[in-house]
Write a protein that holds these residues in place. Structure first.
Motif, mmCIF file in Angstrom:
data_model
loop_
_atom_site.group_PDB
_atom_site.id
_atom_site.type_symbol
_atom_site.label_atom_id
_atom_site.label_comp_id
_atom_site.label_asym_id
_atom_site.label_seq_id
_atom_site.Cartn_x
_atom_site.Cartn_y
_atom_site.Cartn_z
ATOM 1 N N MET A 1 0.810 -1.211 0.000
ATOM 2 C CA MET A 1 0.000 0.000 0.000
ATOM 3 C C MET A 1 0.848 1.267 0.000
ATOM 4 O O MET A 1 0.336 2.361 0.173
ATOM 5 C CB MET A 1 -0.934 -0.003 1.215
ATOM 6 N N ASN A 2 2.174 1.122 -0.149
ATOM 7 C CA ASN A 2 3.036 2.304 -0.131
ATOM 8 C C ASN A 2 2.651 3.296 -1.226
ATOM 9 O O ASN A 2 2.710 4.505 -1.016
ATOM 10 C CB ASN A 2 4.505 1.894 -0.280
ATOM 11 N N MET A 3 2.269 2.791 -2.412
ATOM 12 C CA MET A 3 1.886 3.681 -3.495
ATOM 13 C C MET A 3 0.683 4.525 -3.099
ATOM 14 O O MET A 3 0.669 5.739 -3.310
ATOM 15 C CB MET A 3 1.559 2.889 -4.768
ATOM 16 N N TYR A 4 -0.325 3.895 -2.525
ATOM 17 C CA TYR A 4 -1.524 4.617 -2.109
ATOM 18 C C TYR A 4 -1.172 5.696 -1.087
ATOM 19 O O TYR A 4 -1.616 6.849 -1.211
ATOM 20 C CB TYR A 4 -2.532 3.639 -1.506
ATOM 21 N N GLU A 5 -0.379 5.360 -0.109
ATOM 22 C CA GLU A 5 0.004 6.319 0.925
ATOM 23 C C GLU A 5 0.843 7.454 0.355
ATOM 24 O O GLU A 5 0.671 8.617 0.744
ATOM 25 C CB GLU A 5 0.775 5.598 2.036
ATOM 26 N N ASP A 6 1.727 7.129 -0.577
ATOM 27 C CA ASP A 6 2.561 8.167 -1.197
ATOM 28 C C ASP A 6 1.705 9.136 -2.019
ATOM 29 O O ASP A 6 1.972 10.341 -2.053
ATOM 30 C CB ASP A 6 3.631 7.533 -2.094
ATOM 31 N N ILE A 7 0.690 8.600 -2.671
ATOM 32 C CA ILE A 7 -0.220 9.450 -3.450
ATOM 33 C C ILE A 7 -1.034 10.341 -2.520
ATOM 34 O O ILE A 7 -1.203 11.543 -2.773
ATOM 35 C CB ILE A 7 -1.135 8.586 -4.343
ATOM 36 N N ILE A 8 -1.525 9.768 -1.451
ATOM 37 C CA ILE A 8 -2.314 10.534 -0.481
ATOM 38 C C ILE A 8 -1.494 11.666 0.139
ATOM 39 O O ILE A 8 -1.981 12.787 0.337
ATOM 40 C CB ILE A 8 -2.840 9.607 0.647
ATOM 41 N N LYS A 9 -0.238 11.388 0.433
ATOM 42 C CA LYS A 9 0.635 12.369 1.074
ATOM 43 C C LYS A 9 1.219 13.384 0.085
ATOM 44 O O LYS A 9 1.918 14.321 0.485
ATOM 45 C CB LYS A 9 1.774 11.651 1.799
ATOM 46 N N GLY B 1 7.671 0.569 -11.315
ATOM 47 C CA GLY B 1 6.807 0.556 -10.133
ATOM 48 C C GLY B 1 5.438 1.153 -10.362
ATOM 49 O O GLY B 1 4.628 1.258 -9.443
ATOM 50 N N SER B 2 5.140 1.536 -11.602
ATOM 51 C CA SER B 2 3.867 2.176 -11.912
ATOM 52 C C SER B 2 2.712 1.171 -12.025
ATOM 53 O O SER B 2 2.926 -0.027 -12.237
ATOM 54 C CB SER B 2 3.964 2.944 -13.235
ATOM 55 N N ILE B 3 1.503 1.709 -11.905
ATOM 56 C CA ILE B 3 0.281 0.959 -12.188
ATOM 57 C C ILE B 3 -0.475 1.717 -13.278
ATOM 58 O O ILE B 3 -0.638 2.932 -13.198
ATOM 59 C CB ILE B 3 -0.610 0.806 -10.937
ATOM 60 N N VAL B 4 -0.925 0.983 -14.296
ATOM 61 C CA VAL B 4 -1.682 1.576 -15.395
ATOM 62 C C VAL B 4 -3.087 0.983 -15.396
ATOM 63 O O VAL B 4 -3.246 -0.238 -15.473
ATOM 64 C CB VAL B 4 -1.004 1.304 -16.757
ATOM 65 N N ILE B 5 -4.095 1.844 -15.307
ATOM 66 C CA ILE B 5 -5.487 1.419 -15.329
ATOM 67 C C ILE B 5 -6.143 1.923 -16.618
ATOM 68 O O ILE B 5 -6.114 3.118 -16.898
ATOM 69 C CB ILE B 5 -6.272 1.966 -14.117
ATOM 70 N N PHE B 6 -6.726 1.016 -17.362
ATOM 71 C CA PHE B 6 -7.428 1.398 -18.586
ATOM 72 C C PHE B 6 -8.925 1.525 -18.294
ATOM 73 O O PHE B 6 -9.502 0.677 -17.622
ATOM 74 C CB PHE B 6 -7.191 0.364 -19.686
ATOM 75 N N GLU B 7 -9.534 2.613 -18.820
ATOM 76 C CA GLU B 7 -10.974 2.830 -18.634
ATOM 77 C C GLU B 7 -11.742 2.719 -19.946
ATOM 78 O O GLU B 7 -12.968 2.646 -19.949
ATOM 79 C CB GLU B 7 -11.229 4.202 -17.997
ATOM 80 N N ILE C 1 -4.921 -1.731 -4.428
ATOM 81 C CA ILE C 1 -4.422 -0.353 -4.538
ATOM 82 C C ILE C 1 -5.367 0.466 -5.407
ATOM 83 O O ILE C 1 -5.755 1.596 -5.053
ATOM 84 C CB ILE C 1 -2.995 -0.324 -5.128
ATOM 85 N N ALA C 2 -5.750 -0.085 -6.558
ATOM 86 C CA ALA C 2 -6.640 0.633 -7.467
ATOM 87 C C ALA C 2 -7.986 0.919 -6.802
ATOM 88 O O ALA C 2 -8.542 2.014 -6.935
ATOM 89 C CB ALA C 2 -6.847 -0.175 -8.743
ATOM 90 N N ALA C 3 -8.507 -0.062 -6.075
ATOM 91 C CA ALA C 3 -9.795 0.106 -5.397
ATOM 92 C C ALA C 3 -9.731 1.235 -4.377
ATOM 93 O O ALA C 3 -10.629 2.077 -4.303
ATOM 94 C CB ALA C 3 -10.214 -1.197 -4.731
ATOM 95 N N LYS C 4 -8.668 1.266 -3.592
ATOM 96 C CA LYS C 4 -8.535 2.300 -2.569
ATOM 97 C C LYS C 4 -8.386 3.685 -3.196
ATOM 98 O O LYS C 4 -8.924 4.677 -2.691
ATOM 99 C CB LYS C 4 -7.341 2.004 -1.645
ATOM 100 N N ILE C 5 -7.678 3.762 -4.300
ATOM 101 C CA ILE C 5 -7.495 5.054 -4.965
ATOM 102 C C ILE C 5 -8.822 5.546 -5.554
ATOM 103 O O ILE C 5 -9.177 6.722 -5.400
ATOM 104 C CB ILE C 5 -6.409 4.948 -6.060
ATOM 105 N N TYR C 6 -9.571 4.663 -6.190
ATOM 106 C CA TYR C 6 -10.868 5.074 -6.745
ATOM 107 C C TYR C 6 -11.863 5.428 -5.642
ATOM 108 O O TYR C 6 -12.727 6.290 -5.829
ATOM 109 C CB TYR C 6 -11.443 3.979 -7.636
#
Length: 458
Positions: A1-9, A117-123, A186-191
């Motif tokens: 969850m480091n990515m989520y926390e880094d984005i939040i901060k 280390g990236s995540i790519v989400i397609f919509e 991670i994606a769920a928490k960000i959305y």
């Protein structure tokens, strides 16, 4: 969850690739919570956004002016983000096969700027398998990175309804899928930061891709059924709207109505599913039948307009018809894949001169895509027929009395209440029959319209 926390901060950023009717609302929503880079290849569009102008009319100028989104058309700026959302169009070719050019191009652009280390989400709406079988190889080739080891992917289909002020990004449950459990979480928490309605975690990416494509296929089929009913009831001289109103009193009757089916979703997405089915050796029965009915409705409306004009003893060739509304649906400037153009083409085959009134259509797109310009409502004069194709809110104040002044002189003898001819010698029935009014979605009261117009609707 480091990515989520880094984005939040605020240590890491989110990028939105594609800032159209889908991407822009997403960018604006996330920018209220985290740092966002908004990327689009269209430099003119980026210039408008930077000047606080919303050409999509989806979020409004004030939201654009107040947002903290870092708008850019420079793709190297994407390297500053670690969580990427791709929201580009997925149209079809003239033969109804998927046109994956936009999503392939976006994948290549993003791949060139993808950090480890990236995540790519397609919509973008696609057939099952596109994310993993088409997009991932491009990302790997352009980045030199390995999916699953150096970066990960997911899918979360867009569900935004252009022009709808009720069903928005925040109020629609978000389907989210990831290539593995970590990516999914991670994606769920960000959305969840922006989607108040919550998220639904799909079992895998293909399930999420399939869920999206059948949502619009289902709507397409239901509308096709209504369109077929309207054709049948017209032959029976039965008003379709009245039938639907009566049937709608049953608790489980589905609330659909006949009409034109265009745009970048309902009129396109079913072809993605049937294309993939064909590759697997299955020829669609229901989906393609529904598509054919809906694709033919523009021609059907034009033909009925011509029939009414003939009934009114008008010479069709050289006649003048004005169409109110050109966009693919009401209350949106989006003219992509509008089926109103089918009405125009068919009428022009009969030698009819067609003009368009649409105060909210994107004028630049309208001209670039169709070489069509609009006229003002006040300049509509001496017409032989009127077609109300798209029920914009801007048309709701139009009264039947106002329409009288738009027709040719032979019907200009009516007083304001539309019931008494100012000249005794004129026959009321003859004058009424001289005035053709086609009301595709039933904007006007049928009983009132039929008193003084040769009126027809789906």
């Amino acid at each position: 969850m480091n990515m989520y926390e880094d984005i939040i901060k605020g240590k890491e950023k989110i990028s939105i690739v594609g800032l159209g009717y889908v991407g822009m609302p997403i960018a604006i929503a996330f920018a209220k919570k985290v740092k966002v880079i908004g990327f689009d290849v269209n430099q003119e569009k980026i210039k408008l956004y930077k000047n606080g102008i919303d050409p999509t009319k989806e979020v409004g100028n004030k939201a654009i002016k107040d947002t903290t989104v870092d708008f850019t058309s420079k793709d190297d700026e994407l390297s500053r983000a670690i969580f990427h959302i791709v929201a580009v169009p997925t149209p079809v070719n003239s033969d109804h096969t998927p046109d994956l050019t936009p999503i392939k191009s976006a994948s290549a652009t993003l791949g060139r700027n993808l950090q480890k280390g990236s995540i790519v989400i397609f919509e973008s709406t696609v057939y099952p398998g596109v994310t993993e079988d088409v997009c991932v190889p491009i990302l790997e080739k352009e980045s030199g990175l390995k999916c699953g080891t150096d970066f990960k992917v997911g899918y979360s289909p867009e569900r935004i309804n252009p022009g709808d002020k009720v069903h928005r990004l925040e109020t629609i449950t978000k389907v989210v899928a990831g290539m593995d459990e970590e990516t999914l979480n991670i994606a769920a928490k960000i959305y969840e930061l922006v989607v108040d309605a919550g998220v639904h975690k799909a079992e895998n990416i293909k399930v999420a891709e399939a869920a999206k494509v059948i949502e619009n296929a289902q709507r397409d089929i239901n509308i096709a059924f209504m369109n077929e009913l309207s054709i049948i009831f017209d032959k029976m001289n039965i008003d379709t709207n009245s039938v639907l109103k009566a049937a709608g009193t049953k608790w489980n009757f589905l609330n659909f109505s006949p009409g034109l089916v265009g745009g970048h979703c309902i009129g396109v997405d079913p072809y993605y599913l049937t294309y993939k089915a064909e590759q697997l050796g299955y020829h669609s029965q229901i989906i393609l039948s529904g598509r054919k009915i809906n694709d033919d409705m523009g021609k059907y409306i034009a033909e009925n307009t011509v029939k009414k004009m003939i009934k009114s003893n008008k010479q069709v060739k050289g006649s003048k018809v004005v169409i109110f509304g050109f966009t693919f649906k009401e209350n949106t400037p989006d003219v992509r894949n509008t089926k109103v153009v089918d009405i125009i083409k068919e009428l022009e085959e009969y030698g009819v001169q067609v003009q368009i009134v649409d105060p909210i259509a994107d004028q630049e797109d309208l001209w670039n895509e169709y070489s069509i310009s609009v006229i003002n409502r006040s300049s509509v004069k001496n017409v032989d027929a009127l077609i109300f194709a798209v029920p914009h809110q801007e048309f709701e104040d139009i009264k039947l009395e106002e329409l009288v002044e738009m027709y040719a002189p032979s019907v200009s003898y009516y007083n304001k209440d539309l019931e008494v001819a100012a000249t005794a010698e004129l026959n009321t029935t003859e004058i009424k029959e001289d005035r053709v009014l086609v009301d595709v979605k039933g904007m006007f009261n049928k009983e009132e319209a039929e008193k003084n117009f040769l009126y027809w609707r789906l």
